[in-house]
Motif scaffolding. Structure first.
Motif, PDB file in Angstrom:
ATOM      1  N   LEU A 137       0.835  -1.195   0.000  1.00  0.00           N
ATOM      2  CA  LEU A 137       0.000   0.000   0.000  1.00  0.00           C
ATOM      3  C   LEU A 137       0.874   1.251   0.000  1.00  0.00           C
ATOM      4  CD1 LEU A 137      -2.891  -0.805   2.513  1.00  0.00           C
ATOM      5  CD2 LEU A 137      -3.135  -0.249   0.104  1.00  0.00           C
ATOM      6  N   THR A 138       0.575   2.191  -0.891  1.00  0.00           N
ATOM      7  CA  THR A 138       1.371   3.413  -0.983  1.00  0.00           C
ATOM      8  C   THR A 138       0.783   4.504  -0.102  1.00  0.00           C
ATOM      9  OG1 THR A 138       0.139   4.142  -2.932  1.00  0.00           O
ATOM     10  CG2 THR A 138       2.170   2.883  -3.299  1.00  0.00           C
ATOM     11  N   ALA A 139       1.662   5.368   0.380  1.00  0.00           N
ATOM     12  CA  ALA A 139       1.229   6.471   1.235  1.00  0.00           C
ATOM     13  C   ALA A 139       2.120   7.676   0.987  1.00  0.00           C
ATOM     14  CB  ALA A 139       1.292   6.055   2.700  1.00  0.00           C
ATOM     15  N   ALA A 140       1.538   8.855   1.104  1.00  0.00           N
ATOM     16  CA  ALA A 140       2.289  10.097   0.979  1.00  0.00           C
ATOM     17  C   ALA A 140       2.863  10.449   2.351  1.00  0.00           C
ATOM     18  CB  ALA A 140       1.397  11.221   0.472  1.00  0.00           C
ATOM     19  N   ILE A 141       4.189  10.670   2.420  1.00  0.00           N
ATOM     20  CA  ILE A 141       4.872  10.884   3.691  1.00  0.00           C
ATOM     21  C   ILE A 141       5.435  12.304   3.736  1.00  0.00           C
ATOM     22  CG2 ILE A 141       6.668  10.045   5.246  1.00  0.00           C
ATOM     23  CD1 ILE A 141       4.390   8.074   4.684  1.00  0.00           C
ATOM     24  N   PRO A 142       5.116  13.063   4.789  1.00  0.00           N
ATOM     25  CA  PRO A 142       5.676  14.410   4.944  1.00  0.00           C
ATOM     26  C   PRO A 142       7.030  14.350   5.648  1.00  0.00           C
ATOM     27  CG  PRO A 142       4.086  14.004   6.676  1.00  0.00           C
ATOM     28  CD  PRO A 142       4.106  12.766   5.816  1.00  0.00           C
ATOM     29  N   PRO A 143       7.740  15.471   5.712  1.00  0.00           N
ATOM     30  CA  PRO A 143       8.973  15.525   6.488  1.00  0.00           C
ATOM     31  C   PRO A 143       8.718  15.141   7.948  1.00  0.00           C
ATOM     32  CG  PRO A 143       8.773  17.467   5.091  1.00  0.00           C
ATOM     33  CD  PRO A 143       7.457  16.737   5.018  1.00  0.00           C
ATOM     34  N   LEU A 144       9.754  14.699   8.637  1.00  0.00           N
ATOM     35  CA  LEU A 144       9.610  14.208   9.997  1.00  0.00           C
ATOM     36  C   LEU A 144       9.029  15.266  10.931  1.00  0.00           C
ATOM     37  CD1 LEU A 144      10.058  11.923  12.004  1.00  0.00           C
ATOM     38  CD2 LEU A 144      12.414  12.709  12.305  1.00  0.00           C
ATOM     39  N   ASP A 145       9.510  16.494  10.844  1.00  0.00           N
ATOM     40  CA  ASP A 145       8.982  17.542  11.722  1.00  0.00           C
ATOM     41  C   ASP A 145       7.506  17.812  11.435  1.00  0.00           C
ATOM     42  OD1 ASP A 145      11.332  17.864  13.102  1.00  0.00           O
ATOM     43  OD2 ASP A 145      12.076  19.509  11.827  1.00  0.00           O
ATOM     44  N   GLU A 146       7.129  17.745  10.159  1.00  0.00           N
ATOM     45  CA  GLU A 146       5.712  17.952   9.833  1.00  0.00           C
ATOM     46  C   GLU A 146       4.873  16.774  10.329  1.00  0.00           C
ATOM     47  OE1 GLU A 146       2.765  18.907   6.024  1.00  0.00           O
ATOM     48  OE2 GLU A 146       4.955  19.100   5.801  1.00  0.00           O
ATOM     49  N   GLN A 147       5.442  15.565  10.306  1.00  0.00           N
ATOM     50  CA  GLN A 147       4.723  14.422  10.868  1.00  0.00           C
ATOM     51  C   GLN A 147       4.328  14.709  12.315  1.00  0.00           C
ATOM     52  OE1 GLN A 147       6.877  10.702  10.459  1.00  0.00           O
ATOM     53  NE2 GLN A 147       7.635  11.268   8.416  1.00  0.00           N
ATOM     54  N   ARG A 148       5.264  15.246  13.068  1.00  0.00           N
ATOM     55  CA  ARG A 148       5.002  15.530  14.484  1.00  0.00           C
ATOM     56  C   ARG A 148       3.965  16.637  14.655  1.00  0.00           C
ATOM     57  NH1 ARG A 148      11.494  15.000  15.332  1.00  0.00           N
ATOM     58  NH2 ARG A 148      11.547  12.743  15.731  1.00  0.00           N
ATOM     59  N   ARG A 149       4.010  17.642  13.779  1.00  0.00           N
ATOM     60  CA  ARG A 149       3.003  18.715  13.858  1.00  0.00           C
ATOM     61  C   ARG A 149       1.623  18.163  13.521  1.00  0.00           C
ATOM     62  NH1 ARG A 149       7.104  21.524  11.013  1.00  0.00           N
ATOM     63  NH2 ARG A 149       5.881  21.553   9.077  1.00  0.00           N
ATOM     64  N   ILE A 150       1.554  17.260  12.539  1.00  0.00           N
ATOM     65  CA  ILE A 150       0.280  16.649  12.158  1.00  0.00           C
ATOM     66  C   ILE A 150      -0.289  15.843  13.314  1.00  0.00           C
ATOM     67  CG2 ILE A 150      -0.761  14.860  10.699  1.00  0.00           C
ATOM     68  CD1 ILE A 150       1.021  15.852   8.416  1.00  0.00           C
ATOM     69  N   VAL A 151       0.557  15.062  13.979  1.00  0.00           N
ATOM     70  CA  VAL A 151       0.096  14.253  15.114  1.00  0.00           C
ATOM     71  C   VAL A 151      -0.462  15.139  16.221  1.00  0.00           C
ATOM     72  CG1 VAL A 151       0.841  12.704  16.970  1.00  0.00           C
ATOM     73  CG2 VAL A 151       1.616  12.310  14.627  1.00  0.00           C
ATOM     74  N   GLU A 152       0.231  16.221  16.532  1.00  0.00           N
ATOM     75  CA  GLU A 152      -0.229  17.130  17.578  1.00  0.00           C
ATOM     76  C   GLU A 152      -1.592  17.727  17.231  1.00  0.00           C
ATOM     77  OE1 GLU A 152       1.311  21.102  20.052  1.00  0.00           O
ATOM     78  OE2 GLU A 152       2.472  20.307  18.369  1.00  0.00           O
ATOM     79  N   ALA A 153      -1.769  18.131  15.969  1.00  0.00           N
ATOM     80  CA  ALA A 153      -3.055  18.710  15.553  1.00  0.00           C
ATOM     81  C   ALA A 153      -4.154  17.650  15.554  1.00  0.00           C
ATOM     82  CB  ALA A 153      -2.913  19.323  14.161  1.00  0.00           C
ATOM     83  N   LEU A 154      -3.836  16.450  15.052  1.00  0.00           N
ATOM     84  CA  LEU A 154      -4.831  15.381  15.023  1.00  0.00           C
ATOM     85  C   LEU A 154      -5.318  15.027  16.410  1.00  0.00           C
ATOM     86  CD1 LEU A 154      -3.553  12.788  12.363  1.00  0.00           C
ATOM     87  CD2 LEU A 154      -5.717  14.050  12.330  1.00  0.00           C
ATOM     88  N   GLU A 155      -4.390  14.916  17.356  1.00  0.00           N
ATOM     89  CA  GLU A 155      -4.784  14.495  18.695  1.00  0.00           C
ATOM     90  C   GLU A 155      -5.679  15.522  19.359  1.00  0.00           C
ATOM     91  OE1 GLU A 155      -1.098  13.487  20.614  1.00  0.00           O
ATOM     92  OE2 GLU A 155      -1.146  11.436  19.801  1.00  0.00           O
ATOM     93  N   GLY A 156      -5.472  16.795  19.050  1.00  0.00           N
ATOM     94  CA  GLY A 156      -6.361  17.819  19.591  1.00  0.00           C
ATOM     95  C   GLY A 156      -7.778  17.690  19.051  1.00  0.00           C
TER      96      GLY A 156
END
Length: 493
Positions: A137-156
């Motif tokens: 399965l393919t997935a679009a991956i952002p930079p590592l720092d953006e991954q962390r920002r996405i997780v923080e926003a998602l969890e909120g």
């Protein structure tokens, strides 16, 4: 990997290269214990089963789960979980995930890809993901720092959705309890007038009528499984098999949405005692004649296989003729007319005492609970007069009317919450939830580093088992653990 234009700094990757996915161990019943590490099975993750088996023997580190580990169940139920319990043993059909990107991001990414995984599964009714399809399965991956920002926003955002969903679940639990109380009172005769002796239906009459419609052998009821139950005066107790003139399993043909073949009912179509036609799949083979599986008014469809003990044996009553087949994970019983209302049988089998019997009947294998037609045929069914049955059903319906409306409102709200969650995840994984930062290291650099370091780790070589000889074989050498890569050190794996 795709023609879709990616946000700045993002790159395509396969799901399989974003982490290590270690399948659990198949524990035999003979290895179960009352002490030792709890064995994590799928039902322990989904909440459908709280009881743990334990394993007291030596366990490979691969199959040991520590608090905070990321787990993915890939059979029966697709789901991503963070283990919050003590050190445990991992059962088969569950991956222990060792992320090579941000753990929170990979957790939500697998959750997001679950719908795509569902289309990649095989089986007519049960979910099962093959490892090759999962890895590719393919997935679009952002930079590592953006991954962390996405997780923080998602969890909120997701935390607020989870609070609302929890409230809905609490309301649903209350309506379920009300239904159980009413069903329990009905089978005790509290909602129908006392019967006279001349209103009793002799067993011989029921059995002779069923035999006249088929050559089925009479099935005695398993009344041993009814401790403490005393039927009201002049009620008859017989078996579900004796009340039925036929029973059988459905079709095992492969099905999918928008296929050209015959419509086929599945487990999700059995809802709260009725047949729900809102989520229908069709047979892939359009030339297949499934007319022998079509449904008639009064048919009872029992769920015979499920990962949850609480859902096994759930039953729906067919209210009208349906040119629709049913899948092999359901069992159909056709009642002999003139002695029992189909909804009375549904009420009895879903009452608290009968639920205990069904759950005790259910055999467990590979995380699944199973019932057979022969087992269900032995279920004891108390039979008052038809008038008393209808009187009890009318009373139950009266008290359940408001609960049914509330249940419909809860279902609609749960659907909206699910869609909102899906929309939020789609926004996150298409680069629209948080802004991109040109200063971030591009994801392509991270992925190249992961691929290079994984390629540098030597693959473990398979060793042949030594042939059995009369003399004792020398002990096998202890393998040297592979060195920790920079990626593993970076993410403290």
């Amino acid at each position: 990997m795709s023609d879709v234009e990616l946000p700045s700094g993002w790159a395509w990757a396969r799901l399989g290269e974003l982490g290590e996915y270690i399948n659990g161990r198949g524990f035999k019943k003979s290895e179960w214990s009352d002490t030792g590490r709890p064995i994590i099975r799928i039902q322990n993750l989904t909440g459908s089963g709280e009881k743990f088996n334990h394993y007291a023997g030596d366990l490979d580190a691969r199959h040991t789960v520590s608090p905070g580990d990321l787990l993915f169940s890939w059979a029966a139920t697709l789901g991503v979980f963070i283990w919050r319990g003590p050190e445990a043993a991992l059962n088969q059909h569950i991956f222990k995930v060792k992320p090579l990107i941000d753990k929170g991001f990979l957790r939500y990414l697998i959750d997001y890809k679950s719908q795509e995984l569902m289309t990649a599964t095989h089986g007519s009714g049960m979910v099962h993901v093959t490892r090759s399809k999962f890895d590719e399965l393919t997935a679009a991956i952002p930079p590592l720092d953006e991954q962390r920002r996405i997780v923080e926003a998602l969890e909120g955002h997701l935390s607020r959705i989870d609070v609302g969903t929890s409230s809905l679940m609490s309301l649903r639990t209350r309506t379920t309890r009300l239904r159980a109380v009413l069903y329990g009172k009905a089978v005790q005769g509290e909602f129908s007038k006392p019967m006279r002796a001349d209103e009793n239906v002799p067993l011989e009459v029921i059995e002779d009528a069923s035999r006249s419609l088929s050559r089925r052998k009479w099935t005695p009821p398993d009344t041993v499984g009814l401790p403490g139950y005393v039927p009201p005066d002049h009620w008859t107790i017989t078996s579900l098999g004796s009340l039925s003139h036929s029973s059988g399993y459905g079709t095992s043909t492969k099905c999918d949405y928008n296929a050209a073949g015959q419509a086929v009912l599945r487990i999700p179509n059995i809802q709260e005692g009725s047949i729900d036609l809102s989520d229908i799949k069709h047979s892939i083979d359009s030339t297949l004649d499934l007319s022998k599986y079509f449904l008639e008014p009064g048919d009872l469809l029992f769920v015979r296989t499920n990962g949850s003990r609480n859902l096994i044996g759930r039953v729906g009553v067919v209210e009208e003729s349906l040119p629709v087949a049913f899948a092999s994970y359901l069992i159909r019983f056709r009642l002999t007319p003139g002695f029992v209302e189909p909804r009375w049988v549904q009420l009895v089998t879903q009452s608290p005492l009968w639920r205990q019997i069904i759950e005790r009947y259910a055999a467990s294998s590979a995380g699944q609970y199973n019932l057979s037609a022969e087992t269900l045929a032995r279920l004891p069914i108390p039979i008052p007069s038809l008038e008393a049955q209808r009187q009890a059903l009318e009373t139950v319906d009266y008290f359940l009317a408001s609960a049914t409306r509330l249940s419909s409102a809860i279902s609609a709200s749960e659907l909206r919450a699910s869609r909102l969650r899906s929309s939020l995840l789609r926004t996150a994984f298409t680069g629209q939830l948080v802004p991109q930062d040109p200063a971030d290291e591009p994801a392509s650099v991270l992925l190249d580093r992961i691929r290079a370091e994984r390629a540098a780790v030597p693959k473990p070589q398979r060793t042949r088992r030594p042939r059995k000889t009369a003399t004792a074989a020398a002990p096998a050498p202890v393998p040297t653990p592979a060195p920790r890569t920079a990626i593993q050190q970076e993410f403290q794996l």
